[in-house]
Design an enzyme around this catalytic site. Structure first.
Site, PDB file in Angstrom:
ATOM      1  N   TRP A  62       0.816  -1.212   0.000  1.00  0.00           N
ATOM      2  CA  TRP A  62       0.000   0.000   0.000  1.00  0.00           C
ATOM      3  C   TRP A  62       0.850   1.262   0.000  1.00  0.00           C
ATOM      4  CZ3 TRP A  62      -4.318  -0.103  -2.194  1.00  0.00           C
ATOM      5  CH2 TRP A  62      -5.150  -1.221  -2.092  1.00  0.00           C
ATOM      6  N   ASP A 106      -1.847   6.637   6.255  1.00  0.00           N
ATOM      7  CA  ASP A 106      -2.929   5.843   5.659  1.00  0.00           C
ATOM      8  C   ASP A 106      -3.369   4.803   6.695  1.00  0.00           C
ATOM      9  OD1 ASP A 106      -4.596   4.130   4.337  1.00  0.00           O
ATOM     10  OD2 ASP A 106      -3.192   3.630   2.718  1.00  0.00           O
ATOM     11  N   LYS A 149     -12.757  -1.338   6.018  1.00  0.00           N
ATOM     12  CA  LYS A 149     -12.126  -2.286   6.940  1.00  0.00           C
ATOM     13  C   LYS A 149     -12.663  -2.111   8.360  1.00  0.00           C
ATOM     14  CE  LYS A 149      -9.061  -2.626   3.409  1.00  0.00           C
ATOM     15  NZ  LYS A 149      -8.289  -1.752   2.531  1.00  0.00           N
TER      16      LYS A 149
HETATM   17  C1  LIG Z   1      -7.663  -1.221   1.502  1.00  0.00           C
HETATM   18  C2  LIG Z   1      -6.573  -0.252   1.585  1.00  0.00           C
HETATM   19  C3  LIG Z   1      -6.432   0.782   0.649  1.00  0.00           C
HETATM   20  C4  LIG Z   1      -7.334   0.929  -0.567  1.00  0.00           C
HETATM   21  O1  LIG Z   1      -8.589   1.350  -0.250  1.00  0.00           O
HETATM   22  P1  LIG Z   1      -9.649   1.656  -1.427  1.00  0.00           P
HETATM   23  O2  LIG Z   1     -10.832   2.107  -0.656  1.00  0.00           O
HETATM   24  O3  LIG Z   1      -9.867   0.394  -2.194  1.00  0.00           O
HETATM   25  O4  LIG Z   1      -9.091   2.715  -2.275  1.00  0.00           O
HETATM   26  C5  LIG Z   1      -5.397   1.681   0.829  1.00  0.00           C
HETATM   27  N1  LIG Z   1      -4.551   1.576   1.848  1.00  0.00           N
HETATM   28  C6  LIG Z   1      -4.647   0.582   2.766  1.00  0.00           C
HETATM   29  C7  LIG Z   1      -3.683   0.513   3.895  1.00  0.00           C
HETATM   30  C8  LIG Z   1      -5.668  -0.357   2.659  1.00  0.00           C
HETATM   31  O5  LIG Z   1      -5.774  -1.347   3.558  1.00  0.00           O
END
Ligand SMILES: *Cc1c(COP(=O)(O)O)cnc(C)c1O
Length: 360
Positions: A102, A172, A196
């Protein structure tokens, strides 16, 4: 049909009580004879939903008035571009910490807008360790430093917060927000795709220090401009209203559980149980250094990958769903977000024990 234990990495399990409430209110919300997704986002009753969701999130994470809380669209991935567009200002350089898939995706998108400097990479350890900050090459001229506190695919999590001086820290937190207490004041900006630990996919929550407003590049679309979105209370255009409503229910559910302090205890217990079981077994393996093992995403392999298919099929027959690891890592992965009850982890361990006895 009963609810299965769903270990999906995302979109992930929602709290059952939240789904039940949404179901109950779907045809007739607040006695209005319509659902919440059928009312105007300008109506006082929907504005109240957004305000309450924001306030509950502020309460859960003790977010001060120095920060704006924004509900935006396009998931975390849209933020990979939105952040540089808003924070670069007159600067050109951005620092990124590479701890896995990521953080790489985030830096690749950012490189369209300026110069990306990788201050540190975990590549040497095959993404099983996080290099200490003393080894990072931080650039004091950078517009910000971006890192990924929890790498959802690799199963690596920081249990410390980088210190970057005057350089704003951007995190993030898509896969670990609200899983434990944090000090928001240590960050310039926090963002999290909702699917999540918050709610349905598509929605992304942004917590941004208002001192960072006023630096947006002229090309920034207004729906992506933090200052504009804040000015319009996340309703510059029609917001993902049903998703915000569900996120609000999840925040209320979290408060009922005792907040993020209570979640921390439960999450630690859930994760340690599974790691302990994996470590004492000669059949299962988790490669991540113990200093940075994720509480949220636990990848593991079987001693013989010929057995992977059978493991997954039998797990599914036992109502233990979505344990297949990411294709880049292989093996299995159990995601243990807030909404995963401790019984799910117990059931998974029981199944793994039994499978090892029969096939190991
Ligand atoms: C799932 C995830 C993303 C992507 O999220 P989207 O909503 O599909 O854009 C980005 N960063 C992390 C750490 C993630 O777990």
């Amino acid at each position: 049909m009963s609810r299965a234990f769903n270990f999906c990495s995302g979109p992930a399990t929602m709290p059952e009580a939240v789904l039940a409430q949404a179901q109950q209110e779907l045809l007739d919300w607040q006695g209005r004879g319509v659902s919440v997704m059928e009312v105007s986002h300008r109506s006082p009753e929907f504005v109240a939903v957004v305000e309450e969701a924001e306030q509950d999130l502020r309460d859960l994470l003790s977010i001060s008035d120095d920060y704006a809380v924004l509900f935006m669209q396009g998931g975390a991935t849209a933020q990979f571009s939105t952040i540089p567009m808003n924070l670069l200002g007159t600067k050109r350089q951005m620092d990124f910490v590479d701890t896995g898939v990521w953080s790489q995706k985030a830096s690749k998108e950012a490189s369209r807008y300026g110069e990306v400097n990788i201050v540190s990479s975990a590549k040497e350890s095959n993404y099983c360790q996080i290099p200490g900050q003393s080894e990072w090459q931080i650039n004091p001229q950078a517009a910000y430093l971006h890192y990924t506190p929890n790498e959802t695919i690799n199963g690596v999590e920081f249990n410390w917060v980088p210190t970057t001086g005057d350089v704003p820290l951007v995190a993030d937190m898509s896969s670990n927000i609200l899983s434990r207490p944090i000090n928001v004041n240590q960050y310039g900006l926090i963002y999290a795709g909702a699917q999540k630990n918050i709610g349905p996919s598509g929605l992304v929550v942004v917590i941004v220090n208002k001192a960072l407003f006023g630096k947006a590049l002229p090309i920034t679309p207004s729906v992506m401009n933090y200052e504009q979105v804040a000015k319009h209370q996340s309703m510059l255009n029609t917001p993902p209203s049903f998703a915000i409503y569900l996120a609000g229910l999840v925040f209320k559910w979290l408060k009922q559980q005792g907040g993020v302090g209570a979640m921390e205890e439960i999450n630690q217990r859930k994760a340690e149980k599974l790691y302990q079981f994996i470590d004492q077994s000669g059949f299962y393996n988790n490669p991540i250094d113990v200093s940075c093992r994720s509480w949220m995403n636990i990848p593991f392999t079987l001693a013989d990958d010929q057995l992977d298919k059978q493991f997954l099929a039998e797990a599914e027959a036992n109502q233990l769903l979505n344990l297949k690891g990411h294709r880049l890592v292989g093996g299995m992965r159990a995601s243990l977000y807030n909404a995963i009850p401790e019984q799910a982890v117990d059931a998974l361990i029981e199944f793994m024990k039994d499978f090892e006895q029969r096939c190991g």
